[in-house]
Design a protein around this motif. Sequence first.
Motif, PDB file in Angstrom:
ATOM      1  N   ALA A  35       0.813  -1.214   0.000  1.00 42.07           N
ATOM      2  CA  ALA A  35       0.000   0.000   0.000  1.00 42.07           C
ATOM      3  C   ALA A  35       0.849   1.268   0.000  1.00 42.07           C
ATOM      4  N   PHE A  36       2.132   1.155   0.336  1.00 44.36           N
ATOM      5  CA  PHE A  36       2.973   2.332   0.534  1.00 44.36           C
ATOM      6  C   PHE A  36       3.045   3.269  -0.682  1.00 44.36           C
ATOM      7  N   PRO A  37       3.372   2.800  -1.888  1.00 42.30           N
ATOM      8  CA  PRO A  37       3.467   3.750  -3.007  1.00 42.30           C
ATOM      9  C   PRO A  37       2.137   4.413  -3.333  1.00 42.30           C
ATOM     10  N   MET A  40       1.506   7.052  -0.713  1.00 48.03           N
ATOM     11  CA  MET A  40       2.435   8.150  -0.936  1.00 48.03           C
ATOM     12  C   MET A  40       1.904   9.086  -2.024  1.00 48.03           C
ATOM     13  N   PHE A  41       1.338   8.515  -3.077  1.00 48.55           N
ATOM     14  CA  PHE A  41       0.737   9.317  -4.139  1.00 48.55           C
ATOM     15  C   PHE A  41      -0.404  10.167  -3.577  1.00 48.55           C
ATOM     16  N   GLY A  42      -1.249   9.543  -2.756  1.00 49.32           N
ATOM     17  CA  GLY A  42      -2.345  10.276  -2.138  1.00 49.32           C
ATOM     18  C   GLY A  42      -1.849  11.379  -1.222  1.00 49.32           C
ATOM     19  N   SER A  43      -0.755  11.116  -0.506  1.00 52.16           N
ATOM     20  CA  SER A  43      -0.207  12.121   0.402  1.00 52.16           C
ATOM     21  C   SER A  43       0.300  13.337  -0.357  1.00 52.16           C
ATOM     22  N   ILE A  44       0.926  13.104  -1.501  1.00 48.72           N
ATOM     23  CA  ILE A  44       1.406  14.226  -2.316  1.00 48.72           C
ATOM     24  C   ILE A  44       0.238  15.106  -2.727  1.00 48.72           C
ATOM     25  N   ALA A  45      -0.873  14.472  -3.117  1.00 51.56           N
ATOM     26  CA  ALA A  45      -2.063  15.233  -3.512  1.00 51.56           C
ATOM     27  C   ALA A  45      -2.603  16.045  -2.339  1.00 51.56           C
ATOM     28  N   VAL A  46      -2.628  15.459  -1.151  1.00 54.10           N
ATOM     29  CA  VAL A  46      -3.127  16.175   0.031  1.00 54.10           C
ATOM     30  C   VAL A  46      -2.245  17.381   0.336  1.00 54.10           C
ATOM     31  N   VAL A  47      -0.927  17.203   0.234  1.00 59.40           N
ATOM     32  CA  VAL A  47      -0.013  18.323   0.467  1.00 59.40           C
ATOM     33  C   VAL A  47      -0.276  19.443  -0.525  1.00 59.40           C
ATOM     34  N   THR A  73      -6.722   6.334  -2.871  1.00 59.18           N
ATOM     35  CA  THR A  73      -5.495   5.738  -2.323  1.00 59.18           C
ATOM     36  C   THR A  73      -5.556   5.670  -0.795  1.00 59.18           C
ATOM     37  N   MET A  74      -5.278   6.781  -0.121  1.00 59.69           N
ATOM     38  CA  MET A  74      -5.215   6.762   1.329  1.00 59.69           C
ATOM     39  C   MET A  74      -6.562   6.475   1.983  1.00 59.69           C
ATOM     40  N   VAL A 371      -0.620  13.021   6.594  1.00 56.29           N
ATOM     41  CA  VAL A 371       0.062  12.870   5.305  1.00 56.29           C
ATOM     42  C   VAL A 371       1.277  11.983   5.491  1.00 56.29           C
ATOM     43  N   SER A 372       1.445  11.004   4.620  1.00 61.25           N
ATOM     44  CA  SER A 372       2.578  10.084   4.688  1.00 61.25           C
ATOM     45  C   SER A 372       3.770  10.694   3.947  1.00 61.25           C
ATOM     46  N   VAL A 373       4.873  10.849   4.638  1.00 58.57           N
ATOM     47  CA  VAL A 373       6.084  11.456   4.070  1.00 58.57           C
ATOM     48  C   VAL A 373       7.125  10.361   3.869  1.00 58.57           C
ATOM     49  N   PRO A 374       7.729  10.250   2.694  1.00 59.32           N
ATOM     50  CA  PRO A 374       8.774   9.234   2.485  1.00 59.32           C
ATOM     51  C   PRO A 374       9.884   9.366   3.529  1.00 59.32           C
TER      52      PRO A 374
END
Length: 428
Positions: A35-37, A40-47, A73-74, A371-374
Amino acid sequence: MNKFMELLGDKLMPLAAKLGENRYLTTLRDAFMLAFPLTMFGSIAVVLMNLPFWSDETKAVLQLYLGNAQNATMSIMTVFVVFGIGYSLSKYYKVEAIYGGAVALASFLILTPFFFNSANGELVTGALSLDRLGAKGMFIGMITGFIAGELYRFFVQRDWTIKMPDGVPPAVAKSFAALIPAVLTLSIFLVINIVVQFFFNTNLHDVVYTVIQKPLVGLGSGIIPTLIALFFVQVLWFFGLHGQIIVNSVMDPIWNTLMLENLDAYKAGSPLPHIITKPFMEVFTVGMGGSGMTLAVVIALAFLMKSKQSKEIGRLALGPGIFNVNEPVLFGMPIVLNATILIPWILAPLIVTTLNYFVMAAGIVPAPTGVSVPWTVPIIINGILATNSWLGGALQVVDFFIVLIIWYPFLKLVDRTNIARESEAAIK
């Protein structure tokens, strides 16, 4: 001290090895990595949708066009986790993994109510609520994934399958081979759902959420259990075992659920319910130079110590350390099995994490938004991204100097030893 460390190692290492090899924990870890990638895509959109300098009108437009990146995603992370559990568990048992994942996901959906109450109280039927596919459904999803995976492989390994002639295309043969195990597994979950609905007038989602998930999440969001988990991470790393993988395989379901609940509240404009979440544990611990927050250690070795050995280790470890990879200093200094620096190695993360918790609890610094940050994003940048505030980065700067102060006397002790050793070598 040496006898104590030997005793601790003798007791702890076999337990850690068993946990690291446990098929259910490794399956759960692999499912979250699947689920991680996507998250991560969803987190970028939220940011992007919530940058602090956007006006409300701009945020509304971005939400309209970018909102589905996060919804797909998220917000439905449990879907990917359930599929990943079924897939990874089937792969472990060497049965057809793709069908194991599909059966696990279908089993979860059978238990999921296809109705919900809208914001104005109206009953909406024939639709799924996003929260049941995200934070609220996480634990029932994991339980279902494991049970469905075990049932599916049980029926396959008992050879309750339809075998097609040799000339049939492989895809068709595999589909028919999975037919009976899939039907039997899904039938069991359908019967369970009927029994719960008919006799108890409820659904397993609400039962598991109330009886299991809420108490565990409440426990995992506290500072004391968090410090205990962090303590074991540090101790395991001291003995050369990957503390993050071992401890996180147990704690990730709780921390990820807390993360998703924060994200839901953040999207709704509500106060964030939790301080400790997956981003809190990653950004404000691992995100400061790797396990043990060792970026301050690396910089001290490179620029504040005098011995050649310390400087070389620090400068070699500096590049990776900026991106939170700290194996060069863990094994090069070494930190692993080095009793001289055991105290700061364990103490610094515990002190800093406690400080961060209470600073956020007091409202001085905002908690992570969900938000998930790498984990490879450098310090300060990851703090800003996780909290959507420059204060997150500023807190990490404070943390950095606290770690440096705690470590400095012990590093000087190591440095004096290195200087003495180098002087003896030069005389010879």
